[in-house]
Design a protein around this motif. Structure first.
Motif, short mmCIF file in Angstrom:
data_model
loop_
_atom_site.label_atom_id
_atom_site.label_comp_id
_atom_site.label_asym_id
_atom_site.label_seq_id
_atom_site.Cartn_x
_atom_site.Cartn_y
_atom_site.Cartn_z
N GLU A 140 0.83 -1.21 0.00
CA GLU A 140 0.00 0.00 0.00
C GLU A 140 0.87 1.26 0.00
O GLU A 140 0.58 2.23 -0.69
N GLU A 186 -10.08 -4.01 -1.18
CA GLU A 186 -10.12 -3.25 0.08
C GLU A 186 -8.98 -2.23 0.10
O GLU A 186 -9.17 -1.09 0.49
N MET A 187 -7.78 -2.68 -0.32
CA MET A 187 -6.66 -1.74 -0.33
C MET A 187 -6.92 -0.59 -1.31
O MET A 187 -6.68 0.58 -1.01
N ARG A 190 -9.10 1.84 0.28
CA ARG A 190 -8.41 2.65 1.32
C ARG A 190 -7.58 3.75 0.66
O ARG A 190 -7.62 4.90 1.08
N GLU A 193 -9.87 6.44 -0.61
CA GLU A 193 -10.43 7.30 0.45
C GLU A 193 -9.37 8.24 1.00
O GLU A 193 -9.62 9.41 1.24
N LYS A 194 -8.14 7.70 1.22
CA LYS A 194 -7.08 8.52 1.80
C LYS A 194 -6.68 9.66 0.88
O LYS A 194 -6.34 10.74 1.32
#
Ligand code: PEP
Ligand code: MN
Length: 272
Positions: A140, A186-187, A190, A193-194
């Motif tokens: 990530e 999912e990653m 994330r 969103e970040k």
């Protein structure tokens, strides 16, 4: 697939894995135009694991200019900054004020100096959008780093797009379904969103085979991706690269029609 920016429907980047010649690309532009595809893939430089056809290169830049003249936004992978500059020099004069040019940095192009310099070139014109694909290995922070390098190079966040094309399977991340690359939705969500940068799902390079595309698309539809990248070829069996994973435009219409209604990509030609 949800809407991220006002008045913007889910984004679709579609077209052949690689540009092979004028006839193939003219057909692809026409098909993309009928479907109001956001960007047609006219990819001119192909990174290859082993030597083989690696693109039309500079010779194909005029094809992107023709797409722009026909009102279809073109896109290509670029490997080094000079290629980004050559594409911009050749295409931007043919692009209207509302037109867009998509350049992307592929998964295997993991040199931070090159990433920053490509961003510096792309940042010169606000009609240029730069798409960043994730690196092949599962990390990530490395993925976020690619974005940081593009921002460091001066790209405006609103001209950046992220793309999840899966990670190379390894002992920690096997691929029980036999996919070419393993998605970590999912990653991807994330990171999306970040960073608040739109995230596309490249179903073709995750699936690696036509019979797995639909499952990858439907699994992706359970997440809040902002659109998809799909390889579409006039005659997939005879494609010069990635023949196993490409579909025809009619097969694309049928596949998009299987998206759940609330996430469907509403395109006149698809629904007609
Ligand atoms: C591509 O999009 O043409 C490509 C080569 O994919 P990736 O960089 O994801 O391997
Ligand atoms: Mn490909």
């Amino acid at each position: 697939m949800k809407q991220v920016r006002a008045n913007q429907r889910p984004m679709l980047v579609a077209g052949p894995c690689s540009a092979e010649g004028r006839e193939q690309i003219m057909f692809s532009i026409e098909q993309a135009k009928q479907r109001e595809v956001d960007f047609v893939r006219i990819s001119l430089w192909k990174p290859r694991t082993k030597p083989g056809f690696d693109g039309l290169k500079e010779e194909g830049i005029s094809l992107l200019a023709e797409a722009a003249q026909m009102g279809v936004n073109p896109g290509t992978e670029i490997l080094v900054p000079s290629q980004a500059q050559a594409v911009m020099d050749g295409v931007l004069p043919s692009l209207g004020a509302d037109g867009k040019l998509l350049l992307w940095i592929g998964a295997r192009n993991q040199n931070h100096y090159v990433q920053q310099e490509i961003a510096r070139v792309a940042a010169q014109d606000s009609r240029v959008h730069l798409m960043l694909k994730n690196q092949p290995w599962h990390s990530e922070s490395h993925w976020e780093g690619i974005l940081d390098h593009a921002l460091e190079g001066g790209m405006a966040p609103e001209n950046l797009i992220l793309c999840h094309r899966g990670f190379t399977p390894d002992v920690h991340h096997p691929n029980p379904n036999g996919l070419r690359n393993v998605a970590d939705n999912e990653m991807a969500m994330r990171v999306r969103e970040k960073t608040n940068i739109p995230m596309l799902l490249d179903i073709s390079h995750i699936a690696g085979a036509v019979d797995k595309l639909e499952d990858v698309m439907l699994e992706g539809a359970e997440h809040n991706y902002d659109g998809m990248v799909i390889e579409v070829h006039p005659n997939p069996r005879f494609a010069w690269t990635d023949a196993k994973q490409q579909i025809t435009w009619e097969e694309l219409d049928a596949m998009l029609g299987k998206l759940p209604a609330e996430r469907a990509v509403e395109r006149k030609a698809v629904l007609a």
